[in-house]
Write a protein that holds these residues in place. Sequence first.
Motif, PDB file in Angstrom:
ATOM      1  N   GLY A  19     -48.338  15.307 -34.451  1.00  0.00           N
ATOM      2  CA  GLY A  19     -47.123  15.820 -35.071  1.00  0.00           C
ATOM      3  C   GLY A  19     -45.882  15.624 -34.218  1.00  0.00           C
ATOM      4  N   CYS A  20     -46.050  15.453 -32.923  1.00  0.00           N
ATOM      5  CA  CYS A  20     -44.912  15.288 -32.018  1.00  0.00           C
ATOM      6  C   CYS A  20     -44.274  13.938 -32.221  1.00  0.00           C
ATOM      7  CB  CYS A  20     -45.359  15.428 -30.563  1.00  0.00           C
ATOM      8  SG  CYS A  20     -45.966  17.072 -30.181  1.00  0.00           S
ATOM      9  N   GLY A  21     -42.979  13.922 -32.346  1.00  0.00           N
ATOM     10  CA  GLY A  21     -42.268  12.664 -32.493  1.00  0.00           C
ATOM     11  C   GLY A  21     -42.578  11.980 -33.814  1.00  0.00           C
ATOM     12  N   ASN A  22     -43.172  12.710 -34.719  1.00  0.00           N
ATOM     13  CA  ASN A  22     -43.500  12.134 -36.015  1.00  0.00           C
ATOM     14  C   ASN A  22     -42.256  12.069 -36.872  1.00  0.00           C
ATOM     15  OD1 ASN A  22     -45.873  10.958 -36.830  1.00  0.00           O
ATOM     16  ND2 ASN A  22     -46.874  12.865 -37.382  1.00  0.00           N
ATOM     17  N   ASP A  23     -42.436  11.860 -38.147  1.00  0.00           N
ATOM     18  CA  ASP A  23     -41.267  11.741 -39.010  1.00  0.00           C
ATOM     19  C   ASP A  23     -40.784  13.107 -39.502  1.00  0.00           C
ATOM     20  OD1 ASP A  23     -42.541  12.438 -41.571  1.00  0.00           O
ATOM     21  OD2 ASP A  23     -43.680  10.610 -41.254  1.00  0.00           O
ATOM     22  N   TYR A  24     -39.686  13.079 -40.239  1.00  0.00           N
ATOM     23  CA  TYR A  24     -39.067  14.289 -40.776  1.00  0.00           C
ATOM     24  C   TYR A  24     -39.284  14.382 -42.280  1.00  0.00           C
ATOM     25  CZ  TYR A  24     -36.823  15.190 -36.321  1.00  0.00           C
ATOM     26  OH  TYR A  24     -36.586  15.483 -35.004  1.00  0.00           O
ATOM     27  N   GLY A  25     -40.437  13.967 -42.740  1.00  0.00           N
ATOM     28  CA  GLY A  25     -40.732  14.028 -44.163  1.00  0.00           C
ATOM     29  C   GLY A  25     -40.090  12.867 -44.899  1.00  0.00           C
ATOM     30  N   ASP A 109     -36.590  25.130 -38.851  1.00  0.00           N
ATOM     31  CA  ASP A 109     -37.506  25.639 -37.833  1.00  0.00           C
ATOM     32  C   ASP A 109     -37.496  24.757 -36.585  1.00  0.00           C
ATOM     33  OD1 ASP A 109     -38.188  27.749 -39.463  1.00  0.00           O
ATOM     34  OD2 ASP A 109     -40.072  26.849 -40.150  1.00  0.00           O
ATOM     35  N   LEU A 110     -37.418  23.453 -36.770  1.00  0.00           N
ATOM     36  CA  LEU A 110     -37.414  22.531 -35.634  1.00  0.00           C
ATOM     37  C   LEU A 110     -36.211  22.748 -34.728  1.00  0.00           C
ATOM     38  CD1 LEU A 110     -38.410  19.232 -37.479  1.00  0.00           C
ATOM     39  CD2 LEU A 110     -39.855  20.611 -35.985  1.00  0.00           C
ATOM     40  N   PHE A 111     -35.063  23.055 -35.328  1.00  0.00           N
ATOM     41  CA  PHE A 111     -33.833  23.233 -34.561  1.00  0.00           C
ATOM     42  C   PHE A 111     -33.464  24.714 -34.369  1.00  0.00           C
ATOM     43  CE2 PHE A 111     -33.218  18.988 -36.580  1.00  0.00           C
ATOM     44  CZ  PHE A 111     -33.257  18.241 -35.404  1.00  0.00           C
ATOM     45  N   GLU A 112     -34.360  25.602 -34.810  1.00  0.00           N
ATOM     46  CA  GLU A 112     -34.150  27.050 -34.701  1.00  0.00           C
ATOM     47  C   GLU A 112     -32.819  27.473 -35.327  1.00  0.00           C
ATOM     48  OE1 GLU A 112     -34.737  28.072 -30.578  1.00  0.00           O
ATOM     49  OE2 GLU A 112     -36.796  27.343 -30.609  1.00  0.00           O
ATOM     50  N   LEU A 113     -32.603  26.994 -36.552  1.00  0.00           N
ATOM     51  CA  LEU A 113     -31.369  27.314 -37.278  1.00  0.00           C
ATOM     52  C   LEU A 113     -31.528  28.635 -38.019  1.00  0.00           C
ATOM     53  CD1 LEU A 113     -30.659  23.847 -38.935  1.00  0.00           C
ATOM     54  CD2 LEU A 113     -29.713  24.745 -36.806  1.00  0.00           C
ATOM     55  N   TYR A 123     -24.187  22.235 -39.340  1.00  0.00           N
ATOM     56  CA  TYR A 123     -24.549  22.412 -37.937  1.00  0.00           C
ATOM     57  C   TYR A 123     -24.333  21.098 -37.208  1.00  0.00           C
ATOM     58  CZ  TYR A 123     -26.865  26.616 -39.605  1.00  0.00           C
ATOM     59  OH  TYR A 123     -27.119  27.832 -40.173  1.00  0.00           O
ATOM     60  N   ILE A 124     -23.801  21.195 -35.996  1.00  0.00           N
ATOM     61  CA  ILE A 124     -23.727  20.031 -35.120  1.00  0.00           C
ATOM     62  C   ILE A 124     -24.790  20.247 -34.053  1.00  0.00           C
ATOM     63  CG2 ILE A 124     -22.339  18.710 -33.484  1.00  0.00           C
ATOM     64  CD1 ILE A 124     -19.874  19.469 -35.129  1.00  0.00           C
ATOM     65  N   ILE A 125     -25.695  19.288 -33.963  1.00  0.00           N
ATOM     66  CA  ILE A 125     -26.836  19.369 -33.052  1.00  0.00           C
ATOM     67  C   ILE A 125     -26.715  18.213 -32.069  1.00  0.00           C
ATOM     68  CG2 ILE A 125     -29.361  19.312 -32.918  1.00  0.00           C
ATOM     69  CD1 ILE A 125     -29.264  20.339 -35.919  1.00  0.00           C
ATOM     70  N   ASP A 126     -26.854  18.512 -30.781  1.00  0.00           N
ATOM     71  CA  ASP A 126     -26.680  17.459 -29.778  1.00  0.00           C
ATOM     72  C   ASP A 126     -27.925  16.579 -29.650  1.00  0.00           C
ATOM     73  OD1 ASP A 126     -28.480  18.759 -28.022  1.00  0.00           O
ATOM     74  OD2 ASP A 126     -26.885  19.577 -26.767  1.00  0.00           O
ATOM     75  N   ASN A 127     -27.831  15.581 -28.791  1.00  0.00           N
ATOM     76  CA  ASN A 127     -28.903  14.599 -28.640  1.00  0.00           C
ATOM     77  C   ASN A 127     -30.137  15.155 -27.931  1.00  0.00           C
ATOM     78  OD1 ASN A 127     -27.584  14.799 -26.202  1.00  0.00           O
ATOM     79  ND2 ASN A 127     -27.366  12.601 -25.897  1.00  0.00           N
ATOM     80  N   LYS A 128     -30.109  16.415 -27.545  1.00  0.00           N
ATOM     81  CA  LYS A 128     -31.276  17.077 -26.961  1.00  0.00           C
ATOM     82  C   LYS A 128     -31.901  18.058 -27.957  1.00  0.00           C
ATOM     83  CE  LYS A 128     -29.061  16.718 -22.475  1.00  0.00           C
ATOM     84  NZ  LYS A 128     -27.832  16.121 -22.962  1.00  0.00           N
ATOM     85  N   GLY A 129     -31.346  18.104 -29.173  1.00  0.00           N
ATOM     86  CA  GLY A 129     -31.883  18.976 -30.207  1.00  0.00           C
ATOM     87  C   GLY A 129     -31.340  20.392 -30.164  1.00  0.00           C
ATOM     88  N   LYS A 130     -30.256  20.612 -29.399  1.00  0.00           N
ATOM     89  CA  LYS A 130     -29.669  21.947 -29.279  1.00  0.00           C
ATOM     90  C   LYS A 130     -28.495  22.097 -30.249  1.00  0.00           C
ATOM     91  CE  LYS A 130     -27.305  24.957 -26.053  1.00  0.00           C
ATOM     92  NZ  LYS A 130     -26.405  24.955 -24.924  1.00  0.00           N
ATOM     93  N   VAL A 131     -28.484  23.220 -30.968  1.00  0.00           N
ATOM     94  CA  VAL A 131     -27.375  23.493 -31.882  1.00  0.00           C
ATOM     95  C   VAL A 131     -26.143  23.799 -31.030  1.00  0.00           C
ATOM     96  CG1 VAL A 131     -26.480  25.011 -33.688  1.00  0.00           C
ATOM     97  CG2 VAL A 131     -28.896  24.401 -33.665  1.00  0.00           C
ATOM     98  N   ARG A 132     -25.085  23.022 -31.258  1.00  0.00           N
ATOM     99  CA  ARG A 132     -23.855  23.189 -30.482  1.00  0.00           C
ATOM    100  C   ARG A 132     -22.755  23.893 -31.274  1.00  0.00           C
ATOM    101  NH1 ARG A 132     -23.455  19.654 -26.104  1.00  0.00           N
ATOM    102  NH2 ARG A 132     -21.559  20.812 -25.673  1.00  0.00           N
ATOM    103  N   GLU A 133     -22.837  23.819 -32.605  1.00  0.00           N
ATOM    104  CA  GLU A 133     -21.775  24.421 -33.417  1.00  0.00           C
ATOM    105  C   GLU A 133     -22.304  24.718 -34.817  1.00  0.00           C
ATOM    106  OE1 GLU A 133     -18.078  25.951 -33.421  1.00  0.00           O
ATOM    107  OE2 GLU A 133     -18.553  24.556 -31.809  1.00  0.00           O
ATOM    108  N   GLN A 134     -21.871  25.837 -35.379  1.00  0.00           N
ATOM    109  CA  GLN A 134     -22.140  26.176 -36.769  1.00  0.00           C
ATOM    110  C   GLN A 134     -20.782  26.252 -37.459  1.00  0.00           C
ATOM    111  OE1 GLN A 134     -23.952  30.006 -37.435  1.00  0.00           O
ATOM    112  NE2 GLN A 134     -24.201  29.648 -39.613  1.00  0.00           N
ATOM    113  N   LEU A 135     -20.567  25.392 -38.438  1.00  0.00           N
ATOM    114  CA  LEU A 135     -19.299  25.328 -39.153  1.00  0.00           C
ATOM    115  C   LEU A 135     -19.505  25.915 -40.549  1.00  0.00           C
ATOM    116  CD1 LEU A 135     -18.457  21.632 -38.191  1.00  0.00           C
ATOM    117  CD2 LEU A 135     -17.663  23.710 -37.048  1.00  0.00           C
TER     118      LEU A 135
END
Length: 155
Positions: A19-25, A109-113, A123-135
């Motif tokens: 499941g790691c690094g797999n697709d997003y459906g 769930d993957l990005f803990e939104l 949501y703006i999510i950075d290249n490490k998968g961290k949510v940086r902004e909620q607009l």
Amino acid sequence: MTRRLAAALAIMGALLLGGCGNDYGIDQNGHKVAAERLDKQWLVLNYWAEWCSPCRTEIPQLNVLAEQLQGKNIGVFGVNFDNVQGEELKGASEKLGIKFTVLAQDPADLFELPRSEALPVTYIIDNKGKVREQLMGEQTAAGVMAKLEALQATN
């Protein structure tokens, strides 16, 4: 007994790692969304619904943004708030004129939104998968681009 346990652990490990690094459906057109399209890049993730008037106004701006960001390691993706699937998702996306990829599977769930109680939300999510902004509310291409540039400058 030890061999059985080792075999069971090996199978479980393979399933978990599979499941790691797999697709997003799949997307609104039924095409697989490969992990490389989202992993290790910045994301603009927009939640919309067909009944949401500000969403309808915002979508053309997000289409413009998606075009502007092509080739820049930043992806624009949509998620239907009502979790419609299959032909219903495709029809709703077409009806609203969405040109960017809409994920059939919600990655919250993957990005803990957090589950938003208002729409639209982006949501703006950075290249490490961290949510940086909620607009919250309706966004413009220029506004989201400015926010992305500011966040990337501090990255």
